[in-house]
Every structure is written in structure tokens, then in C-alpha cells.
Write an enzyme that holds these catalytic residues in place. Structure first.
Site, short mmCIF file in Angstrom:
data_model
loop_
_atom_site.label_atom_id
_atom_site.label_comp_id
_atom_site.label_asym_id
_atom_site.label_seq_id
_atom_site.Cartn_x
_atom_site.Cartn_y
_atom_site.Cartn_z
CB VAL B 43 -0.94 0.05 1.23
CG1 VAL B 43 -1.96 -1.06 1.16
CG2 VAL B 43 -0.14 -0.03 2.52
CB CYS B 44 0.08 4.79 -0.93
SG CYS B 44 -0.02 4.87 -2.63
N GLY B 45 2.04 4.58 1.56
CA GLY B 45 2.06 5.06 2.93
C GLY B 45 1.82 3.92 3.88
CG ASP B 46 4.59 0.55 4.13
OD1 ASP B 46 5.17 1.56 4.56
OD2 ASP B 46 5.19 -0.40 3.63
#
Lengths: 172, 153
Positions: B43-46
Site C-alpha cells: 500500500v501507499c504510505g504503509d
């Protein structure tokens, strides 16, 4: 449960009626694909619920992951100085697939901004500060990725589709 | 998990294939230990990418962020470069999960660390901890509140 800090105020960009019973706050990033996915769903939610809902957008640019996220947020704030935050906001998401350094000026022209003023505004400290304040507010509010949604100041654990479902159910 | 006020168990783990980091190296500083299941979440911004964006808020409180998972130092290396992370990721790799177990945050069934946070004060004592459901990225508000509490002392 994480809550929104600080509360929605006049320094926010607010779409919809102040009399609305539901306030949705999104923390988003103009280069984040999940936020672009959320964009038309939010529009649908706004259409479906009309005056019952007001929508607020705060910036949460992930600068290390997305090189255009911060400049794009500045562009939206610079457009806000000419009263066209939402026009730029929409244009950024609709053109996310071709984000680049040259795009901001083109969009400024398309939405009818005074381009010279816009370019000056992008460099202003106050514009940068607004984006950073939004980011800090996200950190304080427990944002754990983008997009993150808050419904009436309480963090909503789910994406835009789940948000729409939840609203439909609670309206029944 | 370890109780507030107890001394954080010292450990030494690889941060890179040829560099080890000891918890006691950071005495005099606050330390945030972020145990997490694995590198390369899709995911983006894990969780780690998110903390990477927030480092300046942690350094305001003189706090060092450290990520720990059972991935190897080589895997961490690649992940760190790919995500441009500016803080160490430690490899709890051999014996596998030993440090995670010492902190009570090892998941035996899947063989990974749980998603758990510790804030350790300047004297090396546990000041705050939080165990998150594995699927939920806990964000950073709890960490910042804990660091602010420490400053009030």
C-alpha cells in the site's frame, strides 16, 4: 479511537452546507492512486446526500513516496488564494496520470487563474505553512495512510467504498 | 507485552549486512521501537513509509525511530532503498524473532513480529506501548502523545 485534531474551522476548505449533519474530512495526497480512486466516489456521495453532507479536504502529501505530492498541494493552496481551491483540487485528481512540474501552470490557466499571481503564491511561506499544518494535523489525528477519512471528527476505518456504504445504511 | 516502567531488554541486531545496532547505543535519547510483520506491504504510505514522512516530528522530541521485523538485513536494505527510508530497520532474523519474543510481540503461528509500538525513555525504561491488530496500521498519534508525556516530566 482516533479523533480529528484540530476540529474543522474556517481555515479549512469546506464544500457543502454549514448546516449539514455529517462532516467528512479526507486527508489526501494528489499523487496517491488510492486518493484518485476516492475522488469520484466522494463526488457521488456529495450528490447522493446533498445538503446533509459537508466535505473537507486536508493535505497529507507523502513527499518521500510521491515527488509531486507536495508541489501539487501548494498548487491547490495557491489557487485557494484566488478563491479556486476546489477547481484546482478537482483538476489535480482528474489529471493525476500526467502530473509533472509543468502541469500546475497549465491547470492554473485552464481553471482561469491569474497565472502570474498563482506562480508567486506557490512560493509564499503562508501557502507552504498551510500544507504543513494540514500534515501535522493528520499526524495528530492518527492518519495511517492516504486517503484517511473522518466522519464527524472520528476516524473511519475504511476506504471510500465502505464510507459510501456506511452512509447509505445510516440514512435508511 | 512488557509493562510500563520496566527496563527495556537490550539487544543487538543487524541494521545492514555489516553493521549492528544496540539499543543501549541510544541511552540519553528517547527510542521508538516499531515492530511490524514484514517489508514490502503493498500500500501507499504503509506504516514504515508513514513514519519516514514524520521523522521531523519525532526528532523534535529527541526520539530515534527504529523499525524491527524478521526480514533479513539484505531484504531491509532493498526495502529501505526502494522506499527511501531515513531510519534504521533491524533484522530480527537469527535466531529468528528472538528480540520480538523478548518484547512479547512475536506471532508464533505466522512466524512474524506483531504490529506493536514501544516508546523507551532516555534511561532505557518502557514509557508506553501499544499492540495494534496486525491488519491495522496504528499511525503515529499515540507515539507523539507518549513523547509529549515524557517531556512533561
Amino acid at each position: 479511537m482516533s479523533t480529528l485534531k484540530p476540529e474543522v474551522s474556517s481555515s479549512d476548505h469546506i464544500e457543502g452546507s454549514d448546516a449539514a449533519s455529517i462532516t467528512i474530512v479526507e486527508f489526501g495526497d494528489y499523487q496517491c492512486p488510492h486518493c484518485a480512486h476516492a475522488y469520484p466516489i466522494i463526488k457521488e456521495i456529495e450528490q447522493a446526500f446533498g445538503d446533509q453532507i459537508r466535505f473537507v479536504f486536508r493535505h497529507f502529501p507523502l513527499q518521500e513516496s510521491h515527488e509531486f505530492a507536495f508541489p501539487a498541494a501548494l498548487a491547490a493552496e495557491a489557487a485557494a488564494m484566488q478563491g479556486k481551491f476546489w477547481e484546482m483540487h478537482d483538476a489535480l485528481f482528474e489529471n493525476q496520470y500526467r502530473l509533472s512540474d509543468d502541469l500546475f501552470e497549465e491547470l492554473a490557466e485552464t481553471i482561469g487563474l491569474d497565472v502570474e499571481q498563482f506562480q508567486k503564491a506557490i512560493l509564499e511561506d503562508a501557502v507552504k505553512q498551510k500544507v504543513e499544518d494540514d500534515f501535522e494535523s493528520g499526524v495528530r489525528s492518527g492518519v495511517n495512510g492516504t486517503p484517511s477519512f473522518y466522519v464527524n471528527e472520528t476516524k473511519f476505518d475504511g476506504g471510500p467504498d465502505e464510507l459510501f456504504e456506511m452512509l447509505k445504511e445510516s440514512a435508511e | 507485552m512488557l509493562e510500563k516502567g520496566t527496563t527495556a531488554p537490550d539487544f543487538q541486531l543487524n541494521a545492514t549486512p555489516d553493521q549492528k545496532i544496540k539499543l543501549s547505543d541510544f541511552k540519553g535519547k528517547n527510542v521508538i521501537l516499531a515492530f511490524y510483520p514484514a517489508d514490502w506491504s503493498p500500500v501507499c504510505g504503509d506504516q514504515m513509509a508513514l513514519y519516514n514522512e514524520m521523522l521531523k516530528y519525532f526528532s523534535k522530541h529527541d526520539a530515534q525511530m527504529i523499525g524491527i521485523s524478521v526480514d533479513s538485513a539484505w531484504c531491509h536494505n532493498a526495502f529501505q532503498q526502494d522506499r527511501k527510508l531515513h531510519f534504521p530497520l533491524l533484522a530480527d532474523f537469527e535466531p529468528k524473532g528472538e528480540v520480538s519474543k523478548a518484547y512479547g510481540v512475536y506471532d508464533d503461528e505466522v512466524g512474524e513480529s506483531k504490529r506493536a509500538l514501544y516508546v523507551i525513555d532516555q534511561e532505557g525504561k518502557i514509557a508506553w506501548s501499544y499492540l495494534s491488530p496486525t491488519a491495522v496500521n496504528p499511525g503515529a498519534d499515540g507515539i507523539l502523545n507518549a513523547l509529549e508525556e515524557l517531556e512533561k516530566k
